[in-house]
Design a protein around this motif. Structure first.
Motif, mmCIF file in Angstrom:
data_model
loop_
_atom_site.group_PDB
_atom_site.id
_atom_site.type_symbol
_atom_site.label_atom_id
_atom_site.label_comp_id
_atom_site.label_asym_id
_atom_site.label_seq_id
_atom_site.Cartn_x
_atom_site.Cartn_y
_atom_site.Cartn_z
ATOM 1 N N GLY A 1 -5.114 55.433 42.114
ATOM 2 C CA GLY A 1 -5.430 55.443 43.551
ATOM 3 C C GLY A 1 -6.856 55.911 43.804
ATOM 4 N N ALA A 2 -7.249 56.964 43.094
ATOM 5 C CA ALA A 2 -8.618 57.481 43.258
ATOM 6 C C ALA A 2 -9.639 56.450 42.799
ATOM 7 C CB ALA A 2 -8.777 58.771 42.445
ATOM 8 N N ILE A 3 -9.355 55.777 41.695
ATOM 9 C CA ILE A 3 -10.285 54.770 41.160
ATOM 10 C C ILE A 3 -10.450 53.629 42.162
ATOM 11 C CG2 ILE A 3 -10.565 52.998 39.363
ATOM 12 C CD1 ILE A 3 -9.140 54.968 37.416
ATOM 13 N N SER A 4 -9.342 53.159 42.715
ATOM 14 C CA SER A 4 -9.429 52.018 43.640
ATOM 15 C C SER A 4 -10.167 52.403 44.923
ATOM 16 C CB SER A 4 -8.034 51.469 43.949
ATOM 17 O OG SER A 4 -7.270 52.433 44.615
ATOM 18 N N HIS A 5 -9.921 53.616 45.424
ATOM 19 C CA HIS A 5 -10.603 54.036 46.651
ATOM 20 C C HIS A 5 -12.095 54.290 46.411
ATOM 21 C CE1 HIS A 5 -6.538 54.379 48.128
ATOM 22 N NE2 HIS A 5 -7.018 54.493 49.349
ATOM 23 N N ALA A 6 -12.408 54.830 45.211
ATOM 24 C CA ALA A 6 -13.814 55.085 44.888
ATOM 25 C C ALA A 6 -14.597 53.780 44.735
ATOM 26 C CB ALA A 6 -13.913 55.918 43.612
ATOM 27 N N THR B 1 -18.276 48.278 39.207
ATOM 28 C CA THR B 1 -19.151 49.314 38.630
ATOM 29 C C THR B 1 -18.697 50.710 39.088
ATOM 30 O OG1 THR B 1 -20.939 47.706 38.796
ATOM 31 C CG2 THR B 1 -21.578 49.979 38.341
ATOM 32 N N ALA B 2 -18.465 50.844 40.387
ATOM 33 C CA ALA B 2 -18.046 52.157 40.908
ATOM 34 C C ALA B 2 -16.677 52.559 40.374
ATOM 35 C CB ALA B 2 -18.016 52.115 42.435
ATOM 36 N N ALA B 3 -15.772 51.580 40.275
ATOM 37 C CA ALA B 3 -14.418 51.879 39.782
ATOM 38 C C ALA B 3 -14.480 52.358 38.328
ATOM 39 C CB ALA B 3 -13.532 50.639 39.898
#
Lengths: 250, 281
Positions: free
Chosen positions: B47-52, B80-82
């Motif tokens: 969840g954190a990865i997808s939101h980031a 890239t951000a994920a």
């Protein structure tokens, strides 16, 4: 080091921050010996286990398994962890769990030989008929046998069992003891337990660990030693005789 | 239903066809990676990865608009951000003494905040809702190619390291005793999770992509007892939810992402009820 020594600790020290766990720990375990390691929670049993598995290294001194650092001797050690740590719902069959004992460390799939070895060892510990069953459907005793099969499938010379009697009922416990007794004739076996009742009549030596190590033959563990190791009164249930009341060690 | 089939075949409305292809293609990776996310209980991390990912998405939209960098697509930025956030979380989990949940929560919120600021400062009108909740109009031919390539990479890696990843997921301490580099495989799994969430960002959006990663896999976990079968069934359930979700949303003029999630959630509840009732019977 005598020829039959498989594990040797020399002046081993280890601490977590300011909490000194071991200071100048020394012991030797010989081939085909069965050693029970007892002690209270927080006494250092888990630390010794982690040292033997190579997860951590001594700050001082040396710990060797057949002359190698524990981290380099993983193929020589079969590890049986506490089964209670597993995810109940993990989708995996008994055969798949046992095969993990032969997993390649980076690349590679299981071979026909891996499967044959897995069935061989499952036959030996009496779980061959459970091969296709889901691990989560098994009883505590059956799961413990699966874990032993996984540890044995890599043909280790040392078997290291962590709290093996936890979650096993008395009946299964007896069957489990008889299996271990057979294995102890061909391998070095180490039990780590907080259960002093586990000191059975087929254990060669007992290591009482509480921030240090007191070594003793298993035939007569005196109350004074257990009291010293645990630092308080303990109830001891001996496996070789039947008592009307549990013996209270003072 | 016939309207939906006609729309897929209509060359003048390619976005329906693109959305369908993207949904079915990404289901393969979602089934495989989602299974690991569920069995390793790392839904919160995913969840954190997808939101980031919104940070990279917003930044790419801003820089491509302001500096006319044409190759910098929103999906490239999101990926890239994920990946970066997955490495930060992975390294903190493995080596730092910080509280893991605090770091995860911080990356989750900070990533979104960065993304929203970039979107707000991008010249012209930019609706963040499309990225947050999905918009099938955003899927282009170039995105389909990226999705296909990512899909092949994710699937190949999962198959190549299947025994090691299974050993790690079932019993990490034991995997360490077998000399499996558990730190490397943990980071690899998080990287694959990062790549996978990006595959479906356009369809269901950043906020809901986590549902498609976990619900089909959780549904599959109710009906099978092998990890490999769980992956296959999770992929099938994911593809079914994507296809039916797209069809129903088209027919009833509903948001595609939300409809897809509701279809997937309904399937989970139905399979759970069926399982409970069949046990009683």
């Amino acid at each position: 080091m005598s020829e039959s020594t498989v594990i040797r600790a020399e002046h081993v020290s280890f601490s977590y921050g300011k909490n000194q766990i071991f200071d100048d720990l020394n012991f030797e375990i010989r081939s085909k010996e069965m050693v029970t390691i007892v002690g209270p929670n927080g006494g250092g049993k888990t630390t010794l286990l982690e040292l033997l598995l190579g997860f951590i290294e001594p700050e001082q001194g040396s710990l060797t398994i057949l002359g190698k650092r524990p981290g380099d001797a993983s193929s020589l050690v079969g590890y049986v962890p506490q089964y209670a740590k597993y995810d109940e719902k993990f989708p995996i069959t008994v055969l798949e769990v046992v095969l993990i004992g032969r997993v390649r460390n980076f690349f590679g799939f299981y071979t026909k030989e891996d499967r044959e070895k897995a069935f061989e060892v499952m036959e030996r510990v009496g779980i061959a008929d459970l091969a296709k069953r889901s691990f989560s459907e098994l009883s505590g005793g059956q799961r413990q046998r699966v874990m032993i099969a996984r540890a044995l499938v890599g043909a280790p010379q040392i078997l290291l069992l962590d709290e093996p009697t936890a979650n096993i009922d008395t009946f299964m416990s007896e069957k489990f003891f008889s299996l271990i007794e057979k294995l102890a004739k061909e391998k070095t076996v180490l039990f780590v337990t907080h259960d002093t009742g586990f000191v059975t009549n087929f254990t060669n030596r007992v290591f009482c660990i509480n921030k240090g190590l007191h070594e003793h033959p298993a035939d007569a563990v005196p109350g004074s030693l257990i009291h010293h190791a645990y630092g308080h009164e303990m109830r001891s249930i001996r496996h070789d005789i039947k008592l009307e009341q549990p013996e209270v060690i003072r | 239903m016939m309207d939906f089939l006609a729309a897929i075949a209509n060359p003048n409305v390619p976005f329906i066809r693109y959305a369908l292809i993207a949904g079915i293609l990404s289901s393969i990776a979602f089934g495989m990676v989602g299974t690991y996310v569920v069995v390793r209980r790392i839904t919160y991390i995913a969840g954190a990865i997808s939101h980031a990912a919104l940070a990279g998405l917003g930044a790419s939209v801003y820089f491509s608009t302001v500096y006319s960098i044409t190759w910098l697509t929103p999906l490239t930025g999101a990926m890239t951000a994920a990946i970066l956030s997955s490495w930060i979380i992975g390294l903190v989990t493995l080596y730092a003494s910080e509280r893991e949940d605090t770091v995860i929560g911080t990356i989750w919120a900070v990533g979104m905040a960065i993304g929203l600021i970039f979107i707000a400062k991008t010249p012209g009108y930019m609706d963040p809702m499309s990225y947050l909740f999905g918009n099938i109009l955003l899927i282009g031919r170039q995105d389909l190619i990226l999705i296909a390539i990512l899909n092949i990479i994710v699937v190949a890696i999962i198959i190549l390291f299947y025994p090691q990843l299974k050993a790690l997921s079932f019993d990490e301490p034991y995997a360490r005793t077998r000399n499996i580099p558990t730190g490397f495989f943990t980071l690899l799994l998080l990287t694959l999770t990062a790549c996978t969430v990006v595959l479906m960002v356009s369809t269901v959006g950043i906020v809901m992509v986590i549902a498609m990663l976990t619900i089909p896999a959780a549904t599959a976990g109710l009906v099978v007892n092998k990890l490999s079968l769980m992956m296959v069934f999770a992929g099938i359930f994911c593809a079914f939810s994507n296809t039916v979700g797209l069809g129903v949303s088209y027919a009833l003029d509903l948001p595609t992402g939300a409809t897809t999630i509701l279809i997937s959630g309904s399937m989970y509840v139905l399979v759970l009820l069926w399982k409970k009732l069949s046990k009683r019977g």
